[in-house]
Design a protein around this motif. Structure first.
Motif, PDB file in Angstrom:
ATOM      1  N   VAL A   1       0.988  -1.430   0.188  1.00  0.00           N
ATOM      2  CA  VAL A   1       0.013   0.229  -0.046  1.00  0.00           C
ATOM      3  C   VAL A   1       1.154   0.802  -0.183  1.00  0.00           C
ATOM      4  N   LYS A   2       0.341   2.246  -1.352  1.00  0.00           N
ATOM      5  CA  LYS A   2       1.172   3.237  -0.491  1.00  0.00           C
ATOM      6  C   LYS A   2       0.406   4.567  -0.404  1.00  0.00           C
ATOM      7  N   VAL A   3       0.929   5.121   1.017  1.00  0.00           N
ATOM      8  CA  VAL A   3       0.800   6.328   1.448  1.00  0.00           C
ATOM      9  C   VAL A   3       1.374   7.424   1.194  1.00  0.00           C
ATOM     10  N   ILE A   4       0.228   8.304   0.844  1.00  0.00           N
ATOM     11  CA  ILE A   4       0.526   9.210   0.258  1.00  0.00           C
ATOM     12  C   ILE A   4       0.396  10.668   0.761  1.00  0.00           C
ATOM     13  N   ALA A   5       1.141  11.425   1.014  1.00  0.00           N
ATOM     14  CA  ALA A   5       0.983  12.192   1.866  1.00  0.00           C
ATOM     15  C   ALA A   5       0.615  13.939   1.774  1.00  0.00           C
ATOM     16  N   VAL A   6      -0.551  14.545   2.325  1.00  0.00           N
ATOM     17  CA  VAL A   6      -1.296  15.564   1.756  1.00  0.00           C
ATOM     18  C   VAL A   6      -0.939  16.575   2.728  1.00  0.00           C
ATOM     19  N   GLU A   7      -1.031  17.916   2.040  1.00  0.00           N
ATOM     20  CA  GLU A   7      -0.870  19.135   2.975  1.00  0.00           C
ATOM     21  C   GLU A   7      -1.070  20.228   1.961  1.00  0.00           C
ATOM     22  N   SER A   8      -2.021  21.690   2.693  1.00  0.00           N
ATOM     23  CA  SER A   8      -2.445  22.423   2.552  1.00  0.00           C
ATOM     24  C   SER A   8      -0.934  23.514   2.076  1.00  0.00           C
ATOM     25  N   ASN A   9      -0.883  23.976   0.931  1.00  0.00           N
ATOM     26  CA  ASN A   9       0.454  24.737   0.171  1.00  0.00           C
ATOM     27  C   ASN A   9       0.461  25.779   0.938  1.00  0.00           C
ATOM     28  N   GLU A  10      -0.524  26.415   2.040  1.00  0.00           N
ATOM     29  CA  GLU A  10       0.227  26.747   3.103  1.00  0.00           C
ATOM     30  C   GLU A  10       0.588  26.845   3.963  1.00  0.00           C
ATOM     31  N   SER A  11       0.938  25.730   4.679  1.00  0.00           N
ATOM     32  CA  SER A  11       0.980  24.711   5.429  1.00  0.00           C
ATOM     33  C   SER A  11       2.255  23.583   5.191  1.00  0.00           C
ATOM     34  N   ALA A  12       2.699  23.367   4.128  1.00  0.00           N
ATOM     35  CA  ALA A  12       3.589  22.234   3.746  1.00  0.00           C
ATOM     36  C   ALA A  12       4.972  22.115   4.261  1.00  0.00           C
ATOM     37  N   CYS A  13       4.946  21.780   5.327  1.00  0.00           N
ATOM     38  CA  CYS A  13       6.120  21.268   6.070  1.00  0.00           C
ATOM     39  C   CYS A  13       6.302  20.464   6.556  1.00  0.00           C
ATOM     40  N   LEU A  14       5.780  18.878   6.019  1.00  0.00           N
ATOM     41  CA  LEU A  14       6.729  17.566   6.087  1.00  0.00           C
ATOM     42  C   LEU A  14       7.809  18.248   4.135  1.00  0.00           C
ATOM     43  N   LYS A  15       6.769  18.514   2.869  1.00  0.00           N
ATOM     44  CA  LYS A  15       7.406  18.304   2.762  1.00  0.00           C
ATOM     45  C   LYS A  15       8.874  19.555   2.350  1.00  0.00           C
ATOM     46  N   LEU A  16       9.072  20.899   2.961  1.00  0.00           N
ATOM     47  CA  LEU A  16       9.787  21.651   3.298  1.00  0.00           C
ATOM     48  C   LEU A  16      10.852  20.116   3.593  1.00  0.00           C
ATOM     49  N   ALA A  17      10.505  19.800   4.581  1.00  0.00           N
ATOM     50  CA  ALA A  17      11.104  18.748   5.323  1.00  0.00           C
ATOM     51  C   ALA A  17      12.493  17.343   4.963  1.00  0.00           C
ATOM     52  N   LEU A  18      11.725  16.470   3.340  1.00  0.00           N
ATOM     53  CA  LEU A  18      11.880  16.245   3.017  1.00  0.00           C
ATOM     54  C   LEU A  18      12.668  15.885   1.770  1.00  0.00           C
ATOM     55  N   ASP A  19      12.351  17.756   1.384  1.00  0.00           N
ATOM     56  CA  ASP A  19      12.865  18.308   0.508  1.00  0.00           C
ATOM     57  C   ASP A  19      14.567  18.488   1.107  1.00  0.00           C
ATOM     58  N   THR A  20      14.529  19.101   2.276  1.00  0.00           N
ATOM     59  CA  THR A  20      15.897  19.764   2.745  1.00  0.00           C
ATOM     60  C   THR A  20      16.470  18.556   3.401  1.00  0.00           C
ATOM     61  N   GLY A  21      15.202  17.624   4.219  1.00  0.00           N
ATOM     62  CA  GLY A  21      16.000  16.993   4.461  1.00  0.00           C
ATOM     63  C   GLY A  21      16.173  16.709   6.041  1.00  0.00           C
ATOM     64  N   GLU A  22      15.566  18.029   6.439  1.00  0.00           N
ATOM     65  CA  GLU A  22      15.407  18.659   8.062  1.00  0.00           C
ATOM     66  C   GLU A  22      14.125  19.274   7.918  1.00  0.00           C
ATOM     67  N   ARG A  23      13.772  18.977   9.549  1.00  0.00           N
ATOM     68  CA  ARG A  23      12.914  19.793  10.171  1.00  0.00           C
ATOM     69  C   ARG A  23      13.401  21.306   9.948  1.00  0.00           C
ATOM     70  N   GLY A  24      12.410  21.930   9.138  1.00  0.00           N
ATOM     71  CA  GLY A  24      12.396  23.570   9.042  1.00  0.00           C
ATOM     72  C   GLY A  24      11.337  24.057   9.646  1.00  0.00           C
ATOM     73  N   THR A  25      11.547  24.660   9.462  1.00  0.00           N
ATOM     74  CA  THR A  25      10.177  26.188  10.281  1.00  0.00           C
ATOM     75  C   THR A  25      10.070  27.002   9.041  1.00  0.00           C
ATOM     76  N   LEU A  26       8.279  26.951   8.780  1.00  0.00           N
ATOM     77  CA  LEU A  26       7.622  27.792   7.679  1.00  0.00           C
ATOM     78  C   LEU A  26       7.948  29.296   8.238  1.00  0.00           C
ATOM     79  N   PRO A  27       8.109  30.155   7.404  1.00  0.00           N
ATOM     80  CA  PRO A  27       8.234  31.514   7.540  1.00  0.00           C
ATOM     81  C   PRO A  27       6.570  31.712   8.249  1.00  0.00           C
ATOM     82  N   LEU A  28       6.017  31.591   7.359  1.00  0.00           N
ATOM     83  CA  LEU A  28       4.596  32.077   7.065  1.00  0.00           C
ATOM     84  C   LEU A  28       3.266  30.865   6.976  1.00  0.00           C
TER      85      LEU A  28
END
Length: 511
Positions: A196-223
């Motif tokens: 089973v493929k598990v797909i994460a879905v985020e609002s484009n105004e709060s995509a903190c998992l996408k940021l973390a996966l893209d950068t490899g670390e838990r960044g904080t969204l500025p807004l």
């Protein structure tokens, strides 16, 4: 490692309070997207959200001594109700710190469930820090909303139910805020059903998992945008982030696919309507997010004939948001486009324009005479063929020598400009700003007092849409002030803002 999580999930105590929510067929969506689509109805839980599972699993496993101390948490919504309900069930004193901007409906719901509410601060972060301080001062046990092993295990019971209810799933779509829900679901499926493929879905105004996966670390969204307030989290949880990167039991990849789907406000609004049309239930924006992501994923990848499930994770909707959601749904479904069009300022020009549209329905038309040779009109047009037809209309109008700007994806035009068509001010020193005001009494008064007498307000537009923050359009005459001086004045107000003077809708209709 996954085996440890499965044991934790199997040992979870959620069924003292939670129901095994149904996995309902979605025949309309299935026919429309040529896949077998199912909806996991967590909106039917006693507190109308999955959050009860994790909160109760954590609180029910406190020691007698810890129970006697009482519990505390910070939340603006569903987690707060889960904690209050659990405390009521177990006879444990609960203290809930909520931002002062929390809508009355959510505050009342927590109180009705026996929670003691403290309203503190204008944001979740301020309320969270205060809750940690009170936990230390009062010797209470803090109950995290997602960054906790027992909370994650409680949420993971959803996956256990889904495999019992339907064994042949291919995809599961999960909304992501802090990550507790997707961590629990993915850990169980990654061990027991790695196909089973598990797909994460985020609002484009709060995509903190996408940021973390893209950068490899838990960044904080500025807004963080607050429309989908149930997933409005600036940083993914530490433990959930570790879990979603674990390898599946068959070695086929991580338990959560790396391709995160992000959705706009309009797409979320359209998904709320989709859920309503399937089962006549009105879910909150975060509750429909997984459905929005599933639709987008299918269209992007051209997937057919698969078994897909979306977690409908909550239904704590403020009634006064429905007007705004209904307004945005047509755009989200690709059933309406909005354009700025220049037409001749002559008798019969409107008739000729309508004929050019070849029988298409006009859903909105805003115009004001300004004495020039050309008139700027703001027009909404009904669509039957989505983005393709949008482009066709643009091409037809351009071919007929109309000047056309497609505003369908312009947030400022959709939220503000369409309500302000009234003519150009012609102020050479006017600049346009978008502010976020906290939805609380005296927010506007505070803004005016801090702005002082230095700047003249030349334009103001605000519309309540039931969120914790209101989006406000403000025109200011800046006079001879330098950009640095203006920035100093606006920064001192303390509300988030951005300069949008170059916005095309403002330039065409208001400047």
């Amino acid at each position: 490692m996954l085996a440890h999580w499965v044991r934790r999930i199997l040992q979870a105590t959620v069924y003292d309070v939670a129901i095994e929510s149904p996995l309902d067929a979605a025949p309309r969506l299935s026919a429309r997207f040529n896949n077998n689509i199912l909806l996991k109805r967590e909106d039917l839980q006693p507190v109308f959200s999955f959050k009860l599972r994790g909160a109760y699993n954590r609180i029910s496993q406190l020691s007698p001594a810890e129970r006697a101390r009482g519990v505390i948490t910070a939340s603006a919504g569903n987690h707060a109700q889960g904690v209050a309900f659990s405390g009521q069930k177990l006879g444990i004193d609960t203290l809930i710190v909520m931002p002062q901007t929390t809508p009355d409906i959510k505050v009342s719901a927590v109180k009705r469930l026996g929670g003691n509410v403290i309203l503190h601060g204008d944001s979740f972060d301020v309320a969270y820090r205060y809750a940690l301080l009170r936990a230390e001062q009062d010797n209470r046990v803090y109950i995290p909303p997602y960054d906790d092993e027992l909370v994650i295990a409680g949420q993971g019971t959803i996956a256990m139910e889904m495999l019992r209810q339907y064994r042949n799933l291919d995809y599961v779509f999960v909304a992501v805020g802090g990550g507790g829900l997707i961590a629990g679901i993915a850990a169980y499926l990654g061990e027991v059903a790695p196909h089973v493929k598990v797909i994460a879905v985020e609002s484009n105004e709060s995509a903190c998992l996408k940021l973390a996966l893209d950068t490899g670390e838990r960044g904080t969204l500025p807004l963080v945008g607050l429309f989908a307030d149930g997933v409005a989290v600036a940083q993914i949880g530490e433990l959930p982030f570790d879990v979603v990167r674990l390898p599946k039991s068959d070695g086929s990849g991580p338990v959560v696919e790396s391709d995160v789907v992000t959705c706009s406000t309009d797409e979320i609004c359209a998904a709320i309507k989709d859920v309503f049309e399937e089962n006549r239930s009105i879910v909150e924006p975060a509750g429909a997010l997984a459905v929005a992501g599933m639709k987008k994923f299918i269209e992007q990848h051209g997937i057919t004939n698969k078994n897909m499930a979306a977690i409908v994770c909550g239904a704590n909707m403020n009634f006064d948001r429905l007007r705004y959601i209904s307004e945005r749904t047509e755009l989200g479904e690709g059933r309406e486009a909005i354009f700025a069009v220049s037409i001749p300022e002559t008798i019969g020009a409107f008739l000729e324009f309508c004929r050019t549209l070849q029988g298409r329905s006009i859903t909105e038309f805003n115009y004001r005479y300004n004495g020039n040779a050309l008139a700027q009109v703001f027009v909404g047009i009904g669509l039957k063929n989505g983005v393709v037809e949008r482009q066709e209309i643009n091409d037809i109008l351009t071919k007929k020598s109309y000047t056309v700007d497609d505003l369908s994806d312009d947030e400022i035009a959709k939220l503000h400009i369409r309500h302000l068509i009234g003519g150009h001010a012609g102020l050479s020193d006017e600049r346009l700003f978008r502010f976020e005001f906290p939805e609380r009494p005296n927010a506007f008064l505070s803004f005016l007092e801090k702005l002082g007498q230095d700047l003249n307000i030349s334009l103001f537009h605000y519309r309540n849409h039931g969120a914790a923050d209101g989006r406000v359009l403000v025109g200011l005459q800046t006079g001879t002030r330098t950009p640095e001086q203006l920035t100093h004045i606006l920064d001192a107000i303390g509300y988030p803002y951005s300069d949008i003077t170059d916005n095309v809708g403002y330039r065409l209709f208001l400047k």
